[in-house]
Write an enzyme that holds these catalytic residues in place. Structure first.
Site, PDB file in Angstrom:
ATOM      1  N   HIS A 123      93.225  97.217 141.926  1.00  0.00           N
ATOM      2  CA  HIS A 123      92.149  96.334 142.393  1.00  0.00           C
ATOM      3  C   HIS A 123      92.721  94.993 142.843  1.00  0.00           C
ATOM      4  O   HIS A 123      92.361  94.471 143.916  1.00  0.00           O
ATOM      5  CB  HIS A 123      91.146  96.146 141.248  1.00  0.00           C
ATOM      6  CG  HIS A 123      90.036  95.186 141.544  1.00  0.00           C
ATOM      7  ND1 HIS A 123      88.764  95.599 141.874  1.00  0.00           N
ATOM      8  CD2 HIS A 123      89.997  93.826 141.546  1.00  0.00           C
ATOM      9  CE1 HIS A 123      87.996  94.537 142.071  1.00  0.00           C
ATOM     10  NE2 HIS A 123      88.721  93.442 141.876  1.00  0.00           N
ATOM     11  N   GLU A 124      93.618  94.423 142.039  1.00  0.00           N
ATOM     12  CA  GLU A 124      94.198  93.122 142.374  1.00  0.00           C
ATOM     13  C   GLU A 124      95.135  93.221 143.576  1.00  0.00           C
ATOM     14  O   GLU A 124      95.201  92.299 144.386  1.00  0.00           O
ATOM     15  CB  GLU A 124      94.931  92.539 141.160  1.00  0.00           C
ATOM     16  CG  GLU A 124      94.024  92.298 139.949  1.00  0.00           C
ATOM     17  CD  GLU A 124      92.812  91.450 140.282  1.00  0.00           C
ATOM     18  OE1 GLU A 124      92.934  90.537 141.135  1.00  0.00           O
ATOM     19  OE2 GLU A 124      91.729  91.693 139.726  1.00  0.00           O
ATOM     20  N   HIS A 150      93.273  92.791 146.721  1.00  0.00           N
ATOM     21  CA  HIS A 150      93.010  91.395 147.092  1.00  0.00           C
ATOM     22  C   HIS A 150      94.222  90.778 147.787  1.00  0.00           C
ATOM     23  O   HIS A 150      94.083  89.963 148.704  1.00  0.00           O
ATOM     24  CB  HIS A 150      92.660  90.582 145.846  1.00  0.00           C
ATOM     25  CG  HIS A 150      91.286  90.855 145.315  1.00  0.00           C
ATOM     26  ND1 HIS A 150      90.175  90.878 146.119  1.00  0.00           N
ATOM     27  CD2 HIS A 150      90.842  91.105 144.045  1.00  0.00           C
ATOM     28  CE1 HIS A 150      89.096  91.137 145.375  1.00  0.00           C
ATOM     29  NE2 HIS A 150      89.482  91.284 144.127  1.00  0.00           N
ATOM     30  N   GLU A 206      84.661  92.409 146.125  1.00  0.00           N
ATOM     31  CA  GLU A 206      84.932  93.132 144.885  1.00  0.00           C
ATOM     32  C   GLU A 206      84.633  94.623 145.042  1.00  0.00           C
ATOM     33  O   GLU A 206      85.361  95.476 144.533  1.00  0.00           O
ATOM     34  CB  GLU A 206      84.088  92.551 143.740  1.00  0.00           C
ATOM     35  CG  GLU A 206      84.484  91.149 143.319  1.00  0.00           C
ATOM     36  CD  GLU A 206      85.927  91.070 142.864  1.00  0.00           C
ATOM     37  OE1 GLU A 206      86.377  91.980 142.133  1.00  0.00           O
ATOM     38  OE2 GLU A 206      86.608  90.102 143.234  1.00  0.00           O
TER      39      GLU A 206
END
Length: 643
Positions: A173-174, A177, A259
């Site tokens: 997930h990070e 980003h 997100e």
């Protein structure tokens, strides 16, 4: 040509930054008008004959408006300057500790292994890792202005309460980003909100000062003045926090969309929807709030889950509800997770409330992880992705690296000596010594024989395929060099490259890689200056000439390959002929120019370079390194190429 999702998301991130500036200016105008309205009523007795619009043009109105604008901009500017240190400054702001490379903690070693695997599989530099030791909640975030200087911060609760699959989902997930360009926008949001909050803080100070003075001078003749100051302070505080409310409303709306995209990307990266879903489920059960830092609300939009408690969470929450995120990952996943945890958890309420049942016809991104298994038709489609083959390659490669070799990469001295070893390992022993003797003596940068003796045999045994991955693993340590040491390293690298009076493709790629990521400009955002290929034709000719010569078969005329590569950018007459020679300086200037193209124009360059290196039906290590050079200098993370 259809553009891959990575380039579209990069362009979208730039548009969001522009939109953020516009919304900030709108907020400044509205807040200024609100404060001026208060000033109008306060000074009305002195200018009773003026209407509000006329008062705005008077001396009182101009002074009030100017003061408000200056205060807001000053508040944002102070925080902007404070955050100029990028990801490292944000990590220190929340009290995070940098992870010790030699740590013996099982959770920290697990985190490092996962991050390094995903970095190699995605072609992104390994981010520096930090841990918030006193945070028991489950959370994480990445920060920085560019992928090359990103840091990843993870709470102690995430390390101790998540399984490896769940932690891998959070890391995926990070990484999304990082790849999508969200970090820069997140840091700028902090600075912008600080400026809007400035008025509320000043108002609160005036209210406290008024009440404090009235306590000691309640009978004094200036009681009315103190009351006026208190009322003005109260008005400013209300206006300031109204501005913050709308600022956070905008922040939440932008963040929620990103997100959801990051959750989808994590599923694609890990091929394991249960990993990230399990992490989200545990956040719903145990919370992810940051309780030991005063910056929790400022960081809310950056974190994996909500980091601060707030009222009106349905409006101001920076993330969709946990149950919605899990259902979007895979319908029915929530019921399976509930069943799995039923016997071990006393309460199954997520987000401190009962979970609403998800609609049966809700469309999510479940199953999207399968799409990455399809063969890619263009090199640009691989940019910014993680494939199963790339992940398997990264795991196998890391398993081959000796532990002593790997541990040295985490130290500044070891990382520096690796750079030297990469440049001299193929030379005869006597030539190695002669080349190293050219390096200027320095406490850290001087050649260290004991460390080189550990690197050189391993590089010979592991082969050329280890060169770029090893350099990526060493980047966190190299970024710890101070500016003078970075300049010295770059000089030493140039001296080693010039030792044999010829420049190989790897030496060219390595020198450009280090300059791109270690020089002062590496943390600066490259602006878009060109929106057509015509404006950058000389740079395209330079790069494609080098690629064509690298990809042409032995004895074949590279001119034909050059013309094929240039066909999508210029006519036959405009493309001209293959450049006879490309110097290191010319190549770096050309790549710097091409990096200033619009993100949506870069895929064609990646694909044209890929056409050259696959011309003979295979991609050897040298050709891959050339692809990495071009992609890296264009800020396009290139994962390992399929065999």
């Amino acid at each position: 040509m259809a553009h891959s999702g990575f380039f579209q998301r990069q362009a979208s991130a730039r548009r969001n930054t522009t939109l953020l500036v516009v919304l900030f200016l709108v907020a400044v105008v509205l807040i200024t008008l609100a404060v001026c309205l208060v000033g109008y009523f306060v000074t009305r007795s002195e200018s009773s004959g003026l209407a509000f619009q006329q008062w705005l043009l008077s001396r009182h109105g101009a002074m009030t408006a100017g003061t408000v604008v200056i205060l807001i901009i000053l508040g944002s500017l102070v925080r902007w300057v404070d955050l100029a240190g990028g990801g490292e400054r944000v990590a220190k702001m929340v009290g995070a500790r940098e992870l010790d490379p030699d740590t013996r903690d099982a959770g920290e070693r697990k985190l490092r292994n996962i991050v390094e695997e995903m970095a190699i599989a995605s072609g992104v530099n390994v981010p520096r890792l930090y841990v918030m030791d006193h945070e028991t909640g489950i959370n994480a975030f990445v920060a920085g202005y560019t992928p090359g200087e990103a840091v990843m911060v993870v709470t102690h609760g995430a390390l101790t309460q998540l399984t490896r699959d769940e932690l891998q989902g959070v890391v995926g997930h990070e990484f999304s980003h990082i790849l999508n360009g969200d970090m820069r926008l997140n840091v700028r949001l902090i600075a912008i909100l600080a400026g809007i909050l400035m008025l509320g803080q000043i108002g609160g100070f005036l209210v406290r000062a008024s009440f404090h003075r009235s306590t000691y001078s309640s009978r004094s003749r200036d009681g009315r003045g103190q009351a006026a100051i208190g009322l003005i302070g109260l008005a400013l505080m209300v206006i300031g926090y109204i501005g913050v409310f709308f600022g956070r409303l905008i922040q939440a709306a932008v963040s929620r969309q990103r997100e959801t995209l990051a959750d989808a990307s994590a599923v694609q990266f890990t091929r394991n929807p249960e990993g990230i879903a399990g992490a989200l489920f545990k956040i719903g059960l145990k919370g992810g709030y940051l309780d030991t830092t005063s910056h929790a609300s400022d960081m809310n939009h950056m974190c994996f889950g909500e980091s601060a408690r707030m009222k009106l969470s349905s409006l101001l929450a920076s993330h969709p509800p946990v149950e919605e995120r899990i259902h979007a990952i895979q319908p029915g996943m929530l019921a399976r997770l509930r069943s799995r945890f039923r016997d071990t958890e006393a309460s199954l309420d997520l987000s401190e409330g009962q979970m609403a049942p998800a609609a049966a016809n809700t469309s999510g991104f479940s199953g999207m992880h399968r799409s990455t298994e399809k063969p890619k038709t263009g090199f640009s489609e691989n940019v910014g992705t993680v494939s199963k083959a790339g992940e398997d390659y990264a795991i196998a490669l890391l398993a081959q690296i000796p532990q002593t070799f790997r541990n040295l990469l985490y130290t500044r001295a070891g990382a520096v000596q690796l750079c030297y070893a990469l440049l001299i390992h193929s030379l005869p022993r006597d030539e190695q010594k002669e080349a190293l003797s050219r390096i200027t003596r320095h406490p850290l940068l001087s050649p260290q024989g004991d460390i080189l003796d550990k690197f050189l045999p391993a590089l010979e045994n592991l082969g050329a395929a280890i060169r770029f991955p090893a350099l990526e693993l060493a980047m966190p340590a190299l970024r710890k060099l101070d500016p003078e040491e970075r300049d010295g390293l770059h000089t030493a690298v140039r001296q080693l490259i010039g030792a044999d009076r010829k420049v190989t493709l790897f030496e060219l790629a390595m020198s450009s890689f280090l300059k791109r990521h270690l020089m002062p400009e590496s943390a600066r955002v490259v602006p878009v200056r060109y929106r057509s290929y015509k404006a950058v034709l000389p740079a395209l000719k330079c790069v494609m000439s080098l690629q064509a010569r690298a990809g042409a078969r032995v004895g074949e005329d590279a001119d034909n390959l050059y013309r094929e590569a240039m066909a999508g950018f210029a006519s036959h007459e405009e493309a001209g002929t293959l450049q006879a020679r490309v110097s290191l300086k010319e190549l770096q200037q050309a790549l710097t120019t091409l990096n200033q193209l619009s993100p949506l124009l870069k895929p064609a360059i990646i694909d044209a370079a890929g056409h050259c290196v696959t011309h003979d039906g295979r991609v050897d290590v040298t050709e891959y390194e050339m692809m990495r050079l071009v992609a890296d200098q264009l800020d396009c993370p290139m994962p390992p190429l399929p065999a």
